[in-house]
Every structure is written in structure tokens, then in C-alpha cells.
Design an enzyme around this catalytic site. Structure first.
Site, PDB file in Angstrom:
ATOM      1  N   LYS A  12      -0.957   4.746  -4.709  1.00  0.00           N
ATOM      2  CA  LYS A  12      -1.278   6.175  -4.667  1.00  0.00           C
ATOM      3  C   LYS A  12      -1.603   6.755  -6.044  1.00  0.00           C
ATOM      4  O   LYS A  12      -2.461   7.623  -6.166  1.00  0.00           O
ATOM      5  CB  LYS A  12      -0.162   6.970  -3.983  1.00  0.00           C
ATOM      6  CG  LYS A  12       1.129   7.057  -4.731  1.00  0.00           C
ATOM      7  CD  LYS A  12       2.128   7.922  -3.948  1.00  0.00           C
ATOM      8  CE  LYS A  12       3.435   7.972  -4.709  1.00  0.00           C
ATOM      9  NZ  LYS A  12       4.549   8.390  -3.893  1.00  0.00           N
ATOM     10  N   ALA A  33       0.811  -1.231   0.000  1.00  0.00           N
ATOM     11  CA  ALA A  33       0.000   0.000   0.000  1.00  0.00           C
ATOM     12  C   ALA A  33       0.837   1.270   0.000  1.00  0.00           C
ATOM     13  O   ALA A  33       0.336   2.337  -0.339  1.00  0.00           O
ATOM     14  CB  ALA A  33      -0.912   0.005   1.210  1.00  0.00           C
ATOM     15  N   ARG A  56       4.942  -2.692   4.982  1.00  0.00           N
ATOM     16  CA  ARG A  56       5.893  -2.909   6.060  1.00  0.00           C
ATOM     17  C   ARG A  56       6.021  -1.684   6.981  1.00  0.00           C
ATOM     18  O   ARG A  56       6.107  -1.836   8.205  1.00  0.00           O
ATOM     19  CB  ARG A  56       7.255  -3.229   5.449  1.00  0.00           C
ATOM     20  CG  ARG A  56       8.283  -3.670   6.428  1.00  0.00           C
ATOM     21  CD  ARG A  56       9.621  -3.764   5.728  1.00  0.00           C
ATOM     22  NE  ARG A  56       9.775  -5.042   5.037  1.00  0.00           N
ATOM     23  CZ  ARG A  56      10.237  -6.134   5.625  1.00  0.00           C
ATOM     24  NH1 ARG A  56      10.554  -6.126   6.895  1.00  0.00           N
ATOM     25  NH2 ARG A  56      10.386  -7.238   4.948  1.00  0.00           N
ATOM     26  N   ASP A 108      -4.185  -6.919 -16.399  1.00  0.00           N
ATOM     27  CA  ASP A 108      -3.369  -6.291 -17.431  1.00  0.00           C
ATOM     28  C   ASP A 108      -4.015  -4.933 -17.655  1.00  0.00           C
ATOM     29  O   ASP A 108      -5.138  -4.862 -18.158  1.00  0.00           O
ATOM     30  CB  ASP A 108      -3.419  -7.117 -18.722  1.00  0.00           C
ATOM     31  CG  ASP A 108      -2.544  -6.510 -19.799  1.00  0.00           C
ATOM     32  OD1 ASP A 108      -2.523  -5.269 -19.917  1.00  0.00           O
ATOM     33  OD2 ASP A 108      -1.886  -7.266 -20.523  1.00  0.00           O
ATOM     34  N   HIS A 109      -3.334  -3.872 -17.275  1.00  0.00           N
ATOM     35  CA  HIS A 109      -4.034  -2.586 -17.247  1.00  0.00           C
ATOM     36  C   HIS A 109      -4.456  -2.117 -18.642  1.00  0.00           C
ATOM     37  O   HIS A 109      -5.283  -1.233 -18.771  1.00  0.00           O
ATOM     38  CB  HIS A 109      -3.218  -1.525 -16.490  1.00  0.00           C
ATOM     39  CG  HIS A 109      -2.121  -0.898 -17.290  1.00  0.00           C
ATOM     40  ND1 HIS A 109      -0.885  -1.459 -17.433  1.00  0.00           N
ATOM     41  CD2 HIS A 109      -2.085   0.254 -17.987  1.00  0.00           C
ATOM     42  CE1 HIS A 109      -0.145  -0.680 -18.189  1.00  0.00           C
ATOM     43  NE2 HIS A 109      -0.839   0.376 -18.539  1.00  0.00           N
ATOM     44  N   HIS A 149       0.498  -6.649 -22.725  1.00  0.00           N
ATOM     45  CA  HIS A 149      -0.243  -5.577 -23.390  1.00  0.00           C
ATOM     46  C   HIS A 149      -0.380  -5.794 -24.899  1.00  0.00           C
ATOM     47  O   HIS A 149      -1.454  -5.669 -25.472  1.00  0.00           O
ATOM     48  CB  HIS A 149       0.443  -4.225 -23.155  1.00  0.00           C
ATOM     49  CG  HIS A 149       0.738  -3.951 -21.715  1.00  0.00           C
ATOM     50  ND1 HIS A 149      -0.069  -4.404 -20.702  1.00  0.00           N
ATOM     51  CD2 HIS A 149       1.743  -3.269 -21.105  1.00  0.00           C
ATOM     52  CE1 HIS A 149       0.432  -4.006 -19.535  1.00  0.00           C
ATOM     53  NE2 HIS A 149       1.528  -3.329 -19.755  1.00  0.00           N
ATOM     54  N   LYS A 191      10.988   2.187 -25.808  1.00  0.00           N
ATOM     55  CA  LYS A 191      11.089   3.404 -24.996  1.00  0.00           C
ATOM     56  C   LYS A 191      11.953   4.406 -25.759  1.00  0.00           C
ATOM     57  O   LYS A 191      12.781   4.033 -26.582  1.00  0.00           O
ATOM     58  CB  LYS A 191      11.763   3.094 -23.657  1.00  0.00           C
ATOM     59  CG  LYS A 191      11.035   2.001 -22.887  1.00  0.00           C
ATOM     60  CD  LYS A 191      10.581   2.483 -21.544  1.00  0.00           C
ATOM     61  CE  LYS A 191       9.886   1.404 -20.767  1.00  0.00           C
ATOM     62  NZ  LYS A 191       8.488   1.696 -20.479  1.00  0.00           N
TER      63      LYS A 191
HETATM   64  C1  BG6 Z   1       3.703  -1.144 -17.990  1.00  0.00           C
HETATM   65  C2  BG6 Z   1       5.150  -1.342 -18.322  1.00  0.00           C
HETATM   66  O1  BG6 Z   1       3.070  -2.387 -17.809  1.00  0.00           O
HETATM   67  O2  BG6 Z   1       3.072  -0.444 -19.052  1.00  0.00           O
HETATM   68  C3  BG6 Z   1       5.817  -0.003 -18.546  1.00  0.00           C
HETATM   69  O3  BG6 Z   1       5.791  -2.041 -17.268  1.00  0.00           O
HETATM   70  C4  BG6 Z   1       5.080   0.810 -19.582  1.00  0.00           C
HETATM   71  O4  BG6 Z   1       7.174  -0.167 -18.914  1.00  0.00           O
HETATM   72  C5  BG6 Z   1       3.592   0.856 -19.273  1.00  0.00           C
HETATM   73  O5  BG6 Z   1       5.614   2.107 -19.567  1.00  0.00           O
HETATM   74  C6  BG6 Z   1       2.835   1.468 -20.419  1.00  0.00           C
HETATM   75  O6  BG6 Z   1       1.523   1.701 -20.032  1.00  0.00           O
HETATM   76  P1  BG6 Z   1       0.677   2.867 -20.678  1.00  0.00           P
HETATM   77  O7  BG6 Z   1      -0.681   2.709 -20.069  1.00  0.00           O
HETATM   78  O8  BG6 Z   1       1.362   4.153 -20.305  1.00  0.00           O
HETATM   79  O9  BG6 Z   1       0.688   2.639 -22.149  1.00  0.00           O
END
Ligand code: BG6
Length: 512
Positions: free
Chosen positions: A34, A28, A61, A197-198, A260, A360
Site C-alpha cells: 500500500k 498484498a 491470506r 534494493d530500494h 544499501h 537510528k
Molecule cells: C530499509 C531498512 O531497508 O531502509 C530500514 O530496513 C530503513 O530500517 C530504510 O529505515 C531506510 O530507507 P530510506 O529510503 O528511508 O533511506
């Protein structure tokens, strides 16, 4: 129909509130909590999608009282909220925040957690439903799950649910992903396991399915008869920043591709599922992952490219080389760029190459899926001044300018037949405005309602790793590349362009 009519569709009530529950965030005090999780929970509360019977326990922790945790979070939200924060709602929200300091490896900490959770059930009417969010270092995932199990905190009975969201990276190769799945299964059933997976939290990624399956005109041409190739780009202009420690063990391939990028591939390529049920959708996705043609070592050499950035200029700013980033060894051979060509071995996609790239410190931030259709027959234009026809291009813009564009040929006005290329463009923002979001809202909400459609099933992560592991194995066996091999602010190494050029094609550049 005028656009305001369409807007009214989205202002209808958004849905029912989530189930009552306590969400326990392991890790957390870290960044994810955050930056993403707390702001996302607040957004859910403000959309009235969060149950009134709700509480959060931050587990970490560092020593902190509940009150100190609330103060810290109240400070953080000023920086990370995605919109304005209503003081009354915030006050309601922080009254539901609690903190438990403990060592993740210490069984006593889980006993204390159990005590606190029972108290919160009484105080907030959370009904014994617990959502555990593992926002820690990945090597702790398995331990935490075992400890939750040993403390009886994963046991579901009398309609009470216990669910675990597991962050990425899920393993670092096929073996470790299998081993982690095996460990998880000792404690949790698959229906309790939510591998996040965001990318699947992004509206535009979710829209891929709607675009394909809610519109009758695209599906008939969505196959090898009409599509020439697919090009998927996930480009970032940022470097590794403060994440050198993690990144230097991962590299671009592991960090982005099995998760992703493969989400984008599967949603683009899958067959229509028979329903939006979690398993119906995921069954179709996993079929695509299994159909990705496995590469021989020679094909890995021919169809994959890796690169690492040297110093350079991005958006007018001088930036350091990857090897000069914090926590990165000065002789690192980790790749910060990868490009691949792969084929999906099924009827729909026979012989249609999928070109994928991510990196990157590229010139711009852009995530998009470009579908290049086959050229129309030229025959009609032979006796005109038109020299060649440009194929149609459909681009699903995932970020930052969310939308969809279709590129087609049009006659340039005048007595001669001359062709220009024009764009038909849809931008999300023009129709639906901007919804403040961290991208985690939908995923948290779905998990609280027990809908796993947007989460990874065990077989999906394993299938994805098995594709990537073949590449990793060949790369490992080869001598080191001459890194750095692209300057920050450029589109990766020359070999990436060569990969396309050999097929008479080109990568797209930032165009919006
Ligand atoms: C993360 C990676 O899962 O996704 C990062 O670990 C990357 O390295 C990021 O920058 C990219 O996410 P987004 O939502 O900014 O495209």
C-alpha cells in the site's frame, strides 16, 4: 544556457511503455504494497510507462473479494499517493486489480492462481508474462518460489517471461544467503531473479554513475592519488517504530550495510563499466565487493563500532530508548548504530579509507557520500596569514536534499591573503523540479522490461555478506557491550568519534 532550456530535456517523452504483464504481489495486505508498490504502479501509469495490457493480483491470506480489495486500495491511495490522483486514470487502474486469498504454503492456492492468471491473460491481453513480487516475510521467499515452480508458473516459453522480485533481507548471513540462492536456482534462472534494493531506485543513487562517467573532469582525480578518504553516512532520526520484531533480529549492520551502504560504496568506487548492460555494471560492482579487505578479528575490534540508543531528545521531542520500543526485549543487545572503516584492495583505492556509518535516532535524516580530497601543498602560503589549507570536499547528497556540493577555498576580499571556504552547490530540485515518486517506479519498470542493472546478482549478495559475516562472527564471540551507549539525538557512541579521531579526522554533521 538558461535553466528552462534544461527543463525541456526532462519533459520529453519518458520512454516506451513496459511489456504487457500481470504483477502478482505476495503479501498484498502488507505495508509495502500500500505504501510503495501500488502508488508506484499508479505513477507509472500516469507517466504512460505502464502497458495498457496490465493487471495486478494481490495474494494474501485474508479473505477479500476483488471488489473489497479495490475498495481497500482506493482508500489507501488517498494516504500514500505521491501526487494528485486523477479519478479517470484511477478508475482505469483499479479495474485491473484482482485479489486471491490463499495460504502461501498450500499448493491448491497456486492452482487457483494459475487459473486466475490465464483468465487475466484473456481479459487484459497480458500475454502470459508474470511478474511476482515477494513482499512477504523473508522466511517465505524460498517456499513461494518452490510453489510457483511446482505449479508451472515460472516456466518461460514462446517468448513469455516470468520474473520474480525478491525483497530484502536476502538472507541473514553468508550461509543463509547462499542457501537461498541455491533454492532459487532450482526454479529460476539468474535472469528471472530480481533481488531488489530500494536504494537503487533513488534518482540520486543512480546519478552517482552519471556524475562520475558522463563528466570528464572527475574521473581523472577519482583515485588514491587525489582522494584522501571517503565518508558515507546513512543517518536516520526515526527509531525502529513498529518494526521492533524484525529489527531486533537484524540490527543496524545486517539491515543497512550489505545492501544499501554497499550499493553506495560500489557505485562510488567501481571502475567504469564497458556499457550500461546489467552484467557489465554488476561485474564492476562485484569486483569492489570482493576487493574489500577482509578484517582480522583484531581489525574488527579496531575498525568497527556498534551502539544502541538510549532515551533522548530528537528534534526537540523526548523519545524512548530502543529497549523500550514496541516488540523489543528490554534487555536487547542488538545494535542500532554501526560505524566501520574499510579498505578496498585495488590500485585505484590503495590506502584510501572508506568510513561508513548508519544508525537510528541520530540528530537528523541524511544520506550522503563525502569525498575528501588531499590537501594542496602549503608552500605558497608560508609567508601569508593563512595558517592551513582546507582540503576540497565533494559531497553527493542522496537525501533528503538531493544534490551535489563542492567545497573549495577562496580569497576573502581585502589587502591580506586570507582564505575562506565556499560551496558550489547543485540542487536537483532547482533544475528538475520534484517528480512524485516512491522510489520503486524505476525498479518495477526495469523489471517489466527485463533490465536487471539495478538489481542484485547472486554473487553480489554473497560477496557483500561475506564482508559482513566476518564482523558478525567476531561480535558474536565477544561479551555483550554496555548498551545503551548513545543517547537518542546524538551521533552515536563516543567510540565512533574515536575511530575517526585516531586517524586525525572527524565525522560530518548535518550541514544543510
Ligand atoms: C530499509 C531498512 O531497508 O531502509 C530500514 O530496513 C530503513 O530500517 C530504510 O529505515 C531506510 O530507507 P530510506 O529510503 O528511508 O533511506
Amino acid at each position: 544556457m538558461d535553466r528552462t532550456d534544461e527543463k525541456s530535456i526532462v519533459s520529453e517523452p519518458l520512454g516506451k511503455a513496459s511489456d504487457p504483464c500481470v504483477m502478482v504481489i505476495f503479501g498484498a495486505s502488507g505495508d509495502l504494497a500500500k505504501r510503495k508498490l501500488i502508488p508506484a504502479l499508479y505513477n507509472l501509469a500516469s507517466e504512460r510507462l505502464l502497458s495498457r495490457e496490465f493487471a495486478v493480483v494481490g495474494f494474501s491470506r485474508s479473505e477479500m473479494s476483488h471488489e473489497e480489495f479495490r475498495e481497500k486500495i482506493s482508500k489507501d491511495i488517498k494516504e500514500f499517493a505521491t501526487g494528485s490522483v486523477d479519478p479517470d486514470l484511477w478508475n482505469w487502474f483499479i479495474q485491473r486489480l484482482y485479489y486471491l486469498s490463499g495460504d502461501i504454503q498450500d499448493p491448491n492456492a497456486y492452482q487457483r492462481l494459475q487459473g486466475l492468471l490465464s483468465e487475466l491473460d484473456q481479459e487484459h491481453g497480458t500475454g502470459g508474462n508474470y511478474l511476482y513480487y515477494l513482499a512477504t516475510a523473508p522466511d517465505l521467499f524460498s517456499q513461494i518460489i518452490q510453489q510457483i515452480g511446482a505449479a508451472g508458473l515460472a516456466h518461460e516459453e514462446n517468448g513469455r517471461w516470468r520474473r520474480v522480485i525478491i525483497e530484502k533481507p536476502f538472507g541473514r548471513d553468508i550461509e543463509s544467503a547462499r542457501a537461498l540462492n541455491h533454492e532459487i536456482r532450482k526454479v529460476l534462472s539468474e535472469s528471472q531473479t530480481y533481488r531488489i534494493d530500494h536504494y537503487l531506485g533513488k534518482e540520486t543513487v543512480q546519478n552517482i554513475m552519471v556524475f562520475r562517467f558522463a563528466n570528464g573532469i572527475f574521473e581523472p582525480i577519482w583515485n588514491h592519488r587525489y582522494i584522501d578518504y571517503v565518508q558515507i553516512t546513512v543517518a536516520e532520526d526515526i527509531g525502529v517504530g513498529q518494526r521492533g520484531d524484525y529489527y531486533d533480529k537484524a540490527g543496524a549492520l545486517r539491515d543497512m550495510v550489505p545492501n544499501h551502504i554497499f550499493q553506495l560504496v560500489t557505485l562510488t568506487a567501481m571502475e567504469p563499466p564497458i556499457s550500461f548492460e546489467a552484467d557489465a555494471v554488476r561485474d564492476e560492482q562485484v569486483k569492489i565487493l570482493r576487493a574489500i579487505q577482509s578484517m582480522s578479528p583484531e581489525e574488527v575490534l579496531r575498525y568497527t563500532v556498534r551502539g544502541q540508543y538510549g532515551e533522548g531528545t530528537v528534534k526537540g521531542q523526548r523519545v524512548p530508548a530502543y529497549r523500550a520500543e514496541p516488540s523489543v526485549p528490554p534487555d536487547s543487545f542488538i545494535e542500532t548504530f554501526v560505524a566501520l572503516k574499510l579498505y578496498i584492495d585495488n590500485w585505484r583505492w590503495a590506502n584510501v579509507p572508506f568510513y561508513l556509518r548508519t544508525g537510528k535516532r541520530l540528530p537528523c535524516r541524511v544520506t550522503e557520500i563525502a569525498i575528501q580530497f588531499k590537501r594542496a601543498p602549503f608552500v605558497l602560503f608560508r609567508k601569508t596569514s593563512v595558517e592551513h589549507l582546507k582540503p576540497n570536499l565533494l559531497v553527493l547528497h542522496i537525501q533528503p536534499d538531493e544534490g551535489i556540493s563542492l567545497n573549495f577555498g577562496a580569497k576573502i576580499p581585502g589587502p591580506l591573503v586570507r582564505l575562506g571556504t565556499v560551496d558550489m552547490e547543485f540542487k536537483y530540485e532547482d533544475y528538475f523540479g520534484r517528480t512524485p515518486s516512491t522510489g520503486h517506479e524505476r525498479l518495477l519498470y526495469d523489471c517489466m522490461l527485463g533490465d536487471a542493472t539495478l538489481f542484485q546478482r547472486a554473487d553480489m549478495v554473497e560477496a557483500a555478506w561475506s564482508v559482513v559475516s566476518t564482523i558478525q562472527d567476531v561480535w558474536k564471540a565477544l561479551p555483550h557491550r554496555k548498551f545503551p551507549n548513545y543517547a537518542a539525538g546524538t551521533w552515536g557512541p563516543q567510540e565512533a568519534d574515536d575511530l575517526m579521531a585516531r586517524d586525525g579526522r572527524e565525522w560530518r554533521k548535518c550541514d544543510r
